[in-house]
Design a protein around this motif. Structure first.
Motif, PDB file in Angstrom:
ATOM      1  N   TRP A 214       0.823  -1.203   0.000  1.00 56.53           N
ATOM      2  CA  TRP A 214       0.000   0.000   0.000  1.00 56.53           C
ATOM      3  C   TRP A 214       0.863   1.261   0.000  1.00 56.53           C
ATOM      4  CZ3 TRP A 214      -5.213   0.280  -0.530  1.00 56.53           C
ATOM      5  CH2 TRP A 214      -5.929  -0.899  -0.379  1.00 56.53           C
ATOM      6  N   LEU A 215       1.989   1.188   0.699  1.00 60.84           N
ATOM      7  CA  LEU A 215       2.834   2.371   0.856  1.00 60.84           C
ATOM      8  C   LEU A 215       3.343   2.895  -0.486  1.00 60.84           C
ATOM      9  CD1 LEU A 215       4.457   4.322   2.686  1.00 60.84           C
ATOM     10  CD2 LEU A 215       6.255   2.581   2.765  1.00 60.84           C
ATOM     11  N   LEU A 216       3.789   2.001  -1.371  1.00 66.33           N
ATOM     12  CA  LEU A 216       4.385   2.458  -2.629  1.00 66.33           C
ATOM     13  C   LEU A 216       3.364   3.117  -3.559  1.00 66.33           C
ATOM     14  CD1 LEU A 216       6.969  -0.384  -3.376  1.00 66.33           C
ATOM     15  CD2 LEU A 216       7.327   1.803  -2.244  1.00 66.33           C
ATOM     16  N   PRO A 217       2.212   2.478  -3.844  1.00 65.34           N
ATOM     17  CA  PRO A 217       1.266   3.169  -4.738  1.00 65.34           C
ATOM     18  C   PRO A 217       0.707   4.459  -4.155  1.00 65.34           C
ATOM     19  CG  PRO A 217       0.341   1.091  -3.951  1.00 65.34           C
ATOM     20  CD  PRO A 217       1.777   1.099  -3.563  1.00 65.34           C
ATOM     21  N   LEU A 218       0.463   4.489  -2.837  1.00 63.85           N
ATOM     22  CA  LEU A 218      -0.040   5.729  -2.260  1.00 63.85           C
ATOM     23  C   LEU A 218       1.042   6.795  -2.181  1.00 63.85           C
ATOM     24  CD1 LEU A 218      -2.436   3.796  -1.337  1.00 63.85           C
ATOM     25  CD2 LEU A 218      -2.815   5.530   0.416  1.00 63.85           C
ATOM     26  N   SER A 219       2.302   6.385  -2.059  1.00 64.62           N
ATOM     27  CA  SER A 219       3.388   7.366  -2.129  1.00 64.62           C
ATOM     28  C   SER A 219       3.446   7.988  -3.517  1.00 64.62           C
ATOM     29  CB  SER A 219       4.725   6.703  -1.797  1.00 64.62           C
ATOM     30  OG  SER A 219       4.795   6.337  -0.436  1.00 64.62           O
ATOM     31  N   ALA A 220       3.194   7.181  -4.550  1.00 64.18           N
ATOM     32  CA  ALA A 220       3.162   7.732  -5.910  1.00 64.18           C
ATOM     33  C   ALA A 220       2.092   8.809  -6.028  1.00 64.18           C
ATOM     34  CB  ALA A 220       2.910   6.614  -6.922  1.00 64.18           C
ATOM     35  N   LEU A 221       0.904   8.536  -5.495  1.00 62.73           N
ATOM     36  CA  LEU A 221      -0.162   9.539  -5.546  1.00 62.73           C
ATOM     37  C   LEU A 221       0.199  10.760  -4.708  1.00 62.73           C
ATOM     38  CD1 LEU A 221      -3.316   7.218  -5.195  1.00 62.73           C
ATOM     39  CD2 LEU A 221      -2.354   8.198  -7.287  1.00 62.73           C
ATOM     40  N   GLY A 222       0.736  10.527  -3.520  1.00 58.66           N
ATOM     41  CA  GLY A 222       1.095  11.649  -2.661  1.00 58.66           C
ATOM     42  C   GLY A 222       2.228  12.482  -3.229  1.00 58.66           C
ATOM     43  N   GLY A 223       3.221  11.828  -3.833  1.00 58.01           N
ATOM     44  CA  GLY A 223       4.321  12.584  -4.441  1.00 58.01           C
ATOM     45  C   GLY A 223       3.852  13.431  -5.613  1.00 58.01           C
ATOM     46  N   ALA A 224       2.966  12.865  -6.440  1.00 59.42           N
ATOM     47  CA  ALA A 224       2.419  13.640  -7.549  1.00 59.42           C
ATOM     48  C   ALA A 224       1.661  14.854  -7.034  1.00 59.42           C
ATOM     49  CB  ALA A 224       1.504  12.750  -8.394  1.00 59.42           C
ATOM     50  N   ALA A 225       0.899  14.664  -5.954  1.00 56.50           N
ATOM     51  CA  ALA A 225       0.139  15.783  -5.384  1.00 56.50           C
ATOM     52  C   ALA A 225       1.068  16.843  -4.804  1.00 56.50           C
ATOM     53  CB  ALA A 225      -0.819  15.263  -4.314  1.00 56.50           C
ATOM     54  N   LEU A 226       2.100  16.410  -4.073  1.00 59.24           N
ATOM     55  CA  LEU A 226       2.998  17.372  -3.442  1.00 59.24           C
ATOM     56  C   LEU A 226       3.735  18.211  -4.475  1.00 59.24           C
ATOM     57  CD1 LEU A 226       4.519  18.579  -1.036  1.00 59.24           C
ATOM     58  CD2 LEU A 226       6.124  16.657  -1.172  1.00 59.24           C
ATOM     59  N   LEU A 227       4.301  17.576  -5.511  1.00 56.99           N
ATOM     60  CA  LEU A 227       5.088  18.336  -6.474  1.00 56.99           C
ATOM     61  C   LEU A 227       4.195  19.254  -7.310  1.00 56.99           C
ATOM     62  CD1 LEU A 227       8.090  18.508  -7.049  1.00 56.99           C
ATOM     63  CD2 LEU A 227       7.733  17.069  -9.048  1.00 56.99           C
ATOM     64  N   THR A 228       2.988  18.807  -7.633  1.00 55.60           N
ATOM     65  CA  THR A 228       2.073  19.671  -8.374  1.00 55.60           C
ATOM     66  C   THR A 228       1.669  20.876  -7.530  1.00 55.60           C
ATOM     67  OG1 THR A 228       1.218  17.734  -9.551  1.00 55.60           O
ATOM     68  CG2 THR A 228      -0.092  19.742  -9.673  1.00 55.60           C
ATOM     69  N   ALA A 229       1.358  20.636  -6.257  1.00 55.11           N
ATOM     70  CA  ALA A 229       1.008  21.749  -5.366  1.00 55.11           C
ATOM     71  C   ALA A 229       2.173  22.709  -5.198  1.00 55.11           C
ATOM     72  CB  ALA A 229       0.559  21.200  -4.013  1.00 55.11           C
ATOM     73  N   ALA A 230       3.399  22.166  -5.074  1.00 57.90           N
ATOM     74  CA  ALA A 230       4.576  23.030  -4.934  1.00 57.90           C
ATOM     75  C   ALA A 230       4.798  23.869  -6.187  1.00 57.90           C
ATOM     76  CB  ALA A 230       5.817  22.173  -4.649  1.00 57.90           C
TER      77      ALA A 230
END
Length: 355
Positions: free
Chosen positions: A300-316
């Motif tokens: 679960w950690l890896l796919p949700l990290s992918a979603l979270g990383g995409a969200a963080l960099l887009t927001a930044a």
């Protein structure tokens, strides 16, 4: 008459940490997907130049005539690159943390990003490298070499090389030292090369402003391969978290698993660096936050990290575009402002113990 001392009853055993349910994890997947959709829309709609709804529609549906529609049209590949790069960096960091059982592991902190950047700069300055595909190959090679040097330095103990000596603190310090040295080498390579100096300095900051779908298409197979290797290693990373001996007892080939997972993480970080320049702290921040939400199960950690990383960099990236209009702040600066305090927090909270 004094009473006999009564022995206090033993304290009850501590309750095990609650494992998030599948329903809760599924809910977080849905939340992150919705958040990504909202951020993608905001990324197209907002930028250094304000645009009207009519200009947004024209930029999305018709020829990009005029400054407003042209600005919107340029934001579409930029948004796609932010999503891809953020996902790749977050998965890379989560895999590195799992492989090393090191809460401080991150492609930037362990020198992978800077090693990839140095390789690309050397390729441009001395070998006339110009093709995106060439950038990716040399970036992956440079990142792998830097990771090997960091691990070798951290593994040096009083009696010579010892893998057990590579504690989280030593890895972080070795990564910081190697990163500083490689950054100096980049400056030395660029010094006196006015033809590439300005472009290299801008690229070194890390940004997604120069995105185009043609270049992303060249790099996409590398990102897909790295992501596949990382996801396929998820079950084995869960075993490594129990310790090498127990993982081997469960049938895992520890050295092979660690090597393949590390290779996938380096491919992801190197490919992203070839596109965007070195962007730090995404792979550090996101996996820690996701663990709080869904636990430490890498499936679960890896796919949700992918979603979270995409969200963080887009927001930044959105924040960097609107915070100081009309000047843009590169996304690498924004992630550093967020990630550096988080790094200090992790050091203080975990006291750099193993995961």
């Amino acid at each position: 008459m004094s009473s006999l001392p009564v022995e206090a009853p033993p304290a009850p055993p501590a309750a095990p940490a609650a494992v998030p349910s599948g329903r809760r994890r599924g809910a977080w997947v849905l939340v992150l997907l919705v958040l990504l959709g909202v951020l993608a829309v905001l990324s197209v709609a907002f930028g250094a130049r304000p645009v009207s709804p009519a200009e947004i529609w024209a930029g999305l549906t018709g020829p990009a005539d005029g400054f407003g529609p042209a600005s919107v049209a340029q934001r579409i590949p930029r948004t796609a690159l932010a999503l891809l790069a953020g996902a790749a960096l977050a998965v890379s960091g989560a895999v590195m943390q799992g492989v090393t059982r090191n809460p401080l592991a991150d492609p930037g902190i362990l020198g992978v990003n800077t090693g990839a950047a140095l390789a690309v700069v050397v390729g441009i300055a001395h070998f006339g490298l110009r093709s995106p595909g060439g950038f990716v190959w040399v970036a992956i090679g440079g990142g792998a070499a830097a990771a090997a040097v960091v691990y070798a330095i951290a593994s040096l103990g009083p009696n010579g090389f010892n893998a057990a000596a590579a504690t989280p603190l030593k890895l972080a310090l070795s990564g910081a030292a190697v990163t500083a040295a490689l950054t100096s080498f980049i400056s030395a390579v660029v010094l006196g090369r006015n033809d590439i100096a300005e472009g290299v300095r801008s690229w070194q900051i890390g940004g997604v402003g120069g995105a185009d779908f043609g270049t992303m298409g060249v790099v996409l197979p590398f990102l897909a391969a790295g992501l596949a290797v990382g996801l396929l290693s998820a079950k084995s990373l869960n075993s490594l978290a129990l310790g090498d001996e127990l993982a081997a007892g469960l049938g895992e080939r520890v050295g092979l698993v660690r090597g393949l997972a590390s290779l996938g993480a380096i491919v992801l970080a190197g490919a992203v660096t070839a596109l965007t320049g070195p962007i730090g702290f995404v792979g550090l921040v996101v996996p820690h936050v996701v663990r709080l939400l869904v636990g430490s199960d890498h499936r679960w950690l890896l796919p949700l990290s992918a979603l979270g990383g995409a969200a963080l960099l887009t927001a930044a990236d959105i924040l960097g575009r609107v915070a100081s209009r009309p000047v843009e702040i590169d996304v690498g600066i924004v992630t550093a402002l967020v990630g550096a305090p988080f790094f200090i927090y992790i050091v203080r909270r975990h006291k750099v113990r193993e995961l």
